[in-house]
Design an enzyme around this catalytic site. Structure first.
Site, short mmCIF file in Angstrom:
data_model
loop_
_atom_site.label_atom_id
_atom_site.label_comp_id
_atom_site.label_asym_id
_atom_site.label_seq_id
_atom_site.Cartn_x
_atom_site.Cartn_y
_atom_site.Cartn_z
N CYS A 1 -53.88 -30.37 50.56
CA CYS A 1 -53.96 -31.09 51.83
C CYS A 1 -55.31 -30.95 52.52
O CYS A 1 -55.52 -31.54 53.58
CB CYS A 1 -52.84 -30.61 52.76
N HIS B 1 -54.50 -29.31 62.13
CA HIS B 1 -53.73 -29.53 60.91
C HIS B 1 -52.24 -29.65 61.26
O HIS B 1 -51.57 -30.57 60.79
CB HIS B 1 -53.95 -28.38 59.92
N GLU C 1 -52.84 -21.31 62.76
CA GLU C 1 -53.94 -22.16 63.19
C GLU C 1 -54.22 -21.98 64.68
O GLU C 1 -55.38 -21.94 65.10
CB GLU C 1 -53.64 -23.64 62.90
N LYS D 1 -50.08 -35.68 63.19
CA LYS D 1 -49.02 -35.75 62.19
C LYS D 1 -47.66 -35.94 62.85
O LYS D 1 -46.69 -36.32 62.18
CB LYS D 1 -49.01 -34.48 61.33
N HIS E 1 -47.26 -36.34 57.36
CA HIS E 1 -48.29 -35.61 56.63
C HIS E 1 -48.69 -36.39 55.39
O HIS E 1 -47.89 -36.54 54.46
CB HIS E 1 -47.76 -34.23 56.26
N PHE F 1 -52.15 -26.04 50.26
CA PHE F 1 -51.60 -25.12 49.28
C PHE F 1 -52.72 -24.62 48.37
O PHE F 1 -53.60 -25.38 47.98
CB PHE F 1 -50.55 -25.82 48.41
#
Length: 413
Positions: free
Chosen positions: A163, A303, A314, A335, A340, A401
């Site tokens: 991502c 994010h 975050e 998002k 996403h 990831f």
């Protein structure tokens, strides 16, 4: 020649609309692109999630010929549509092919093509598998399609970092321009992976929201009752070039890409490092390469996926990086509206960040009913929030990831 990198063109295909402007207007309106899927996947395969934020099929029909669509995986279709828009928005710059590059990101690649080919092989035999199957399923398929469309010969590269992919692609485009290896770079990312296997896999790891009764409110970053992300798809594109090159041809300039940062958590294949140390490193690098101080950051496109464990690190990282200036940075979690987009998320969010800086407006974060007390941020909730006049800067964050962290700094012009 100046080494300042500027944005001269924007393009997008998102669950909120086709086109950067349409996506921007829908985001400001707090529109949700999530909806119940019309297929029978949930019932047929026992998938507990029956919703996502997809692109309507008419988008491809209206923007690509039948031959183009047939030869491209959906991932590449979205990429080509968004890139064409950005190129035209930039004024279709006249640039030598040897000075034009493409830097693209994707997380999964041509999953639709791969799975459809497997079904064809099992059901109809080898002779019915399409000859273009491999080029269509390759992760570099979108970059190749964009590169051939515009005869880019300086380089056509693909970044695959989950991502964080398309945020990294913007960073690498920045480096290529600063190094003098290109005058113009088409940078972006795309993803088209709303499929039974991905919905099943993300559901099995409890990463997806299961609010099947209300898809529009399922993605709720920072909310105390958030339960996972909503899958989206689409593409975002930025045309980047050196400032001197842009001014010489009279191009409009949206904003400056000041710098970027990259790091890795080296902690867990799916979970982020709990204290956000890798995120801090990437954000700090972005500030340093852009010549910025914490007080300069007035907006962050976070994010913020809406997963129970993902949003907190975050927020800790933002506070640690900006210190007493953290409360001055208006945070948007877009998002919440478009879901996403995995490897394409960073590019679309970069488009929104550029527009936020240009228009001095932070898009809203929708669906927050009660902010998690662990998250101490100044969040743009429900409605757009005005950003200060004068010179300002913003960050757009992407984490993926594998521990990937990528951050781009955007400066007003």
């Amino acid at each position: 020649m100046t080494s300042t990198v500027v944005v001269t063109g924007l393009g997008a295909v998102t669950p909120l609309g086709t086109g950067a402007d349409a996506t921007w207007r829908a985001a400001l309106a707090g529109t949700s692109g999530a909806r119940t899927l019309t297929n029978d996947w949930s019932e047929k395969y026992g998938i507990p999630v029956d919703f996502a934020a997809p692109i309507d099929a008419s988008v491809v029909e209206e923007n690509l010929t039948r031959v183009e669509a047939k030869r491209l995986d959906p991932n590449s279709r979205f990429a080509l549509i968004a890139a064409r828009e950005a190129w035209q928005d930039a004024g279709a710059p006249e640039v030598e092919p040897e000075r034009l590059a493409v830097s693209w990101g994707t997380g999964i690649g041509g999953a639709w093509t791969l799975l459809n080919a497997w079904d064809t092989l099992r059901e109809e035999g080898s002779r019915r598998v399409m000859p273009l199957t491999v080029p269509m399923l390759m992760p570099n398929g979108p970059a190749a399609a964009v590169g051939m469309e515009f005869s880019a010969r300086a380089a056509v590269q693909t970044i695959v970092s989950a991502c964080a992919s398309s945020t990294e692609s913007i960073g690498h485009a920045f480096d290529q321009l600063r190094s003098g290896k290109a005058d113009v770079v088409i940078a972006g990312g795309s993803e088209a992976a709303i499929l039974p296997v991905t919905l099943s896999a993300f559901s099995s790891m409890r990463a997806l929201s299961r609010r099947t009764d209300s898809p529009e409110t399922a993605s709720r970053p920072y909310d105390i009752d958030r339960d996972g992300f909503v899958m989206g798809e689409g593409a975002g594109t930025l045309v980047l070039e050196l400032e001197e090159h842009a001014k010489a041809r009279g191009a409009k300039i949206y904003a400056e890409i000041g710098g970027w940062g990259i790091s890795n958590d080296s902690y867990h294949i799916t979970a982020g490092e709990p204290e956000g140390r890798g995120s801090i490193l990437a954000m700090r690098q972005a500030l340093e390469t852009a010549g910025l101080q914490p007080a300069d950051i007035r907006h962050i496109n976070a994010h913020a996926t809406s997963t129970p464990v993902g949003d907190v690190p975050e927020s800790l990282a933002i506070n640690a990086l900006l210190g007493p200036h953290a409360s001055d940075a208006m945070v948007s979690a877009t998002k919440s509206m478009m879901g996403h987009l995995l490897g394409g998320a960073g590019a679309v969010e970069a488009v929104l960040t550029v527009l936020a800086v240009q228009n001095r407006t932070a898009p809203p974060t929708i669906n927050i009913e009660q902010v998690d007390p662990q998250i101490e941020l100044t969040i743009a909730r429900d409605t757009p929030q005005e950003l200060p006049a004068g010179e300002i800067a913003a960050l757009t964050n992407s984490f993926g990831f594998g521990g990937h962290n990528a951050v781009v700094a955007v400066k007003s012009v």
